[in-house]
Write an enzyme that holds these catalytic residues in place. Structure first.
Site, short mmCIF file in Angstrom:
data_model
loop_
_atom_site.label_atom_id
_atom_site.label_comp_id
_atom_site.label_asym_id
_atom_site.label_seq_id
_atom_site.Cartn_x
_atom_site.Cartn_y
_atom_site.Cartn_z
N PRO A 104 0.83 -1.21 0.00
CA PRO A 104 0.00 0.00 0.00
C PRO A 104 0.86 1.26 0.00
O PRO A 104 1.91 1.30 0.65
CB PRO A 104 -0.83 -0.10 1.28
CG PRO A 104 -0.48 -1.38 1.93
CD PRO A 104 0.60 -2.06 1.16
N ALA A 107 1.58 4.29 3.44
CA ALA A 107 1.08 3.57 4.60
C ALA A 107 2.21 3.16 5.55
O ALA A 107 2.02 2.34 6.44
CB ALA A 107 0.30 2.35 4.14
N GLY A 108 3.40 3.70 5.33
CA GLY A 108 4.53 3.41 6.22
C GLY A 108 5.16 2.05 5.99
O GLY A 108 5.89 1.55 6.84
N LEU A 109 4.89 1.45 4.82
CA LEU A 109 5.43 0.10 4.57
C LEU A 109 6.52 0.10 3.49
O LEU A 109 6.86 -0.96 2.96
CB LEU A 109 4.29 -0.87 4.20
CG LEU A 109 3.22 -1.05 5.29
CD1 LEU A 109 2.17 -2.06 4.84
CD2 LEU A 109 3.83 -1.50 6.62
N GLY A 110 7.04 1.26 3.17
CA GLY A 110 8.22 1.32 2.30
C GLY A 110 7.93 1.13 0.82
O GLY A 110 8.82 0.71 0.07
N SER A 111 6.72 1.47 0.38
CA SER A 111 6.39 1.20 -1.03
C SER A 111 7.31 1.95 -2.00
O SER A 111 7.74 1.38 -3.00
CB SER A 111 4.90 1.49 -1.28
OG SER A 111 4.72 2.65 -2.00
N ALA A 114 10.82 0.25 -2.04
CA ALA A 114 10.77 -1.09 -2.64
C ALA A 114 10.62 -0.99 -4.15
O ALA A 114 11.26 -1.73 -4.91
CB ALA A 114 9.63 -1.90 -2.03
N ASP A 155 14.82 2.95 5.36
CA ASP A 155 13.98 2.20 4.42
C ASP A 155 14.82 1.54 3.33
O ASP A 155 14.70 0.34 3.06
CB ASP A 155 12.94 3.12 3.76
CG ASP A 155 11.76 3.42 4.66
OD1 ASP A 155 11.89 3.24 5.88
OD2 ASP A 155 10.70 3.85 4.14
O1 PMV Z 1 8.61 5.48 5.42
P1 PMV Z 1 7.92 5.48 6.74
O2 PMV Z 1 6.59 6.14 6.73
O3 PMV Z 1 7.96 4.14 7.37
O4 PMV Z 1 8.76 6.42 7.74
C1 PMV Z 1 10.13 6.39 7.78
C2 PMV Z 1 10.60 6.57 9.16
C3 PMV Z 1 10.96 7.97 9.58
O5 PMV Z 1 11.84 7.78 10.68
C4 PMV Z 1 9.74 8.72 10.05
C5 PMV Z 1 11.67 8.78 8.51
C6 PMV Z 1 13.06 8.30 8.19
O6 PMV Z 1 13.57 8.76 7.16
O7 PMV Z 1 13.65 7.51 8.93
#
Ligand code: PMV
Length: 322
Positions: A104, A107-111, A114, A155
């Protein structure tokens, strides 16, 4: 440059277990690949009658265009350009690049990381090169900078290495040691959020309340270090307690929100040893640690509390752990 007929590559999503945001300020963070969600790329030689150049399709974002038509700052243009430079190619090959992903978006899952990793490796392979995880990570990091401003690099690191990691900016990355497999449930709040906006918001608050924010970050760093030990010992209850403490610090710096808090509380009520938001926050996912065999029950409780979807995942001891 000589090319192959057709090449493919894929890269996993990721989740952050501990230390998001604090990692941008130099503290350590823990993250792991999410193998069930992947971005995929395929590069195939174009038929002789098709125009010169690279044609891109990405159905999930309704993209069908030539590489030459993309703005230079478009993430796909940036990763193609970076990869061509990395393999010493003078221009884009005459080929079709197809991108797809079941991760997704926002959504904080690295799309984004990736997708960039899959594209870079598929294109490098097409041009008869194999990118090392380190090189892949560097290329993806350049694209992350265009998209997210000041990313920490976590990420691209976890996605390129496909290993659970203990990461600090500017330090060498450690593969996490685990005493035994541990189960987790991710739950989607259904609220989309921008990593860039969340990071900017934290930066503005940090600039106006430096000492309070610095002490939250320091505490999150201590929590991440303690979590590394808890994982190495297989200590579920300590791990859960640390997740809850990390969530409280993330609330303090203003990146949680009612839907995330509701899911965290629902997971704990359903018997999870701990839960926290995962990623940039202000939407996206929470992660709960669950006892083995409890995933379905906690997952149902999360769905009842409003989760749009739940994903079960496991961290397993790696042969490569330092
Ligand atoms: O990509 P996300 O939404 O999982 O967030 C990354 C994590 C943060 O610490 C908020 C930003 C970063 O660059 O590390």
């Amino acid at each position: 440059m000589a090319t192959l007929e057709s090449t493919r590559a894929s890269a996993p999503g990721k989740f952050i277990l501990f230390g998001e945001h604090a990692v941008v300020y130099g503290e350590p963070a823990l993250a792991a690949p999410l193998q069930s969600l992947r971005a995929r790329a395929r590069v195939s030689r174009a038929a002789a009658e098709t125009p010169i150049g690279l044609f891109l399709t990405a159905d999930e974002i309704s993209l069908r265009t030539h590489y030459a038509n993309l703005k230079p700052t478009h993430p796909l243009a940036a990763i193609v350009r970076g990869t061509l430079q990395a393999v010493g190619s003078s221009g884009a090959p005459r080929a079709h690049l197809q991108v797809s992903s079941n991760i997704p978006i926002a959504a904080g899952l690295g799309s984004s990381a990736a997708t960039a990793a899959a594209v870079a490796q598929a294109l490098a392979r097409f041009l008869q090169h194999e990118l090392s995880p380190e090189r892949l990570s560097e290329l993806v990091f350049e694209v992350e900078k265009l998209q997210h401003g000041t990313p920490s690099g976590i990420d691209n690191t976890v996605i390129a290495h496909e290993q659970p990691v203990f990461f600090s900016k500017g330090a060498s990355t450690e593969v996490l040691k685990l005493a035994r497999p541990l189960s987790f449930v991710l739950a989607d709040s259904g609220q989309r959020s921008s990593t860039r906006d969340a990071v900017v918001r934290v930066r503005q608050r940090y600039n106006s309340r430096r000492s309070a924010y610095q002490s939250s970050f320091t505490e999150m760093g201590n929590i991440a270090r303690a979590a590394r030990t808890a994982l190495a010992r297989g200590d579920s209850s300590r791990l859960g307690e640390l997740m809850c403490r990390n969530h409280a610090r993330l609330q303090e710096i203003g990146v949680s929100c009612p839907p995330l808090d509701r899911l965290v509380e629902a997971a704990i009520r359903a018997g999870a040893p701990g839960a926290k938001l995962s990623g940039a926050g202000l939407g996206g996912h929470i992660i709960a640690h669950v006892h083995r065999g409890d995933g379905d029950r906690v997952g149902s409780a999360l769905a009842a509390a409003g989760a749009r979807s739940v994903i079960m995942t496991e961290l397993t001891p790696s042969a490569n752990a330092a």
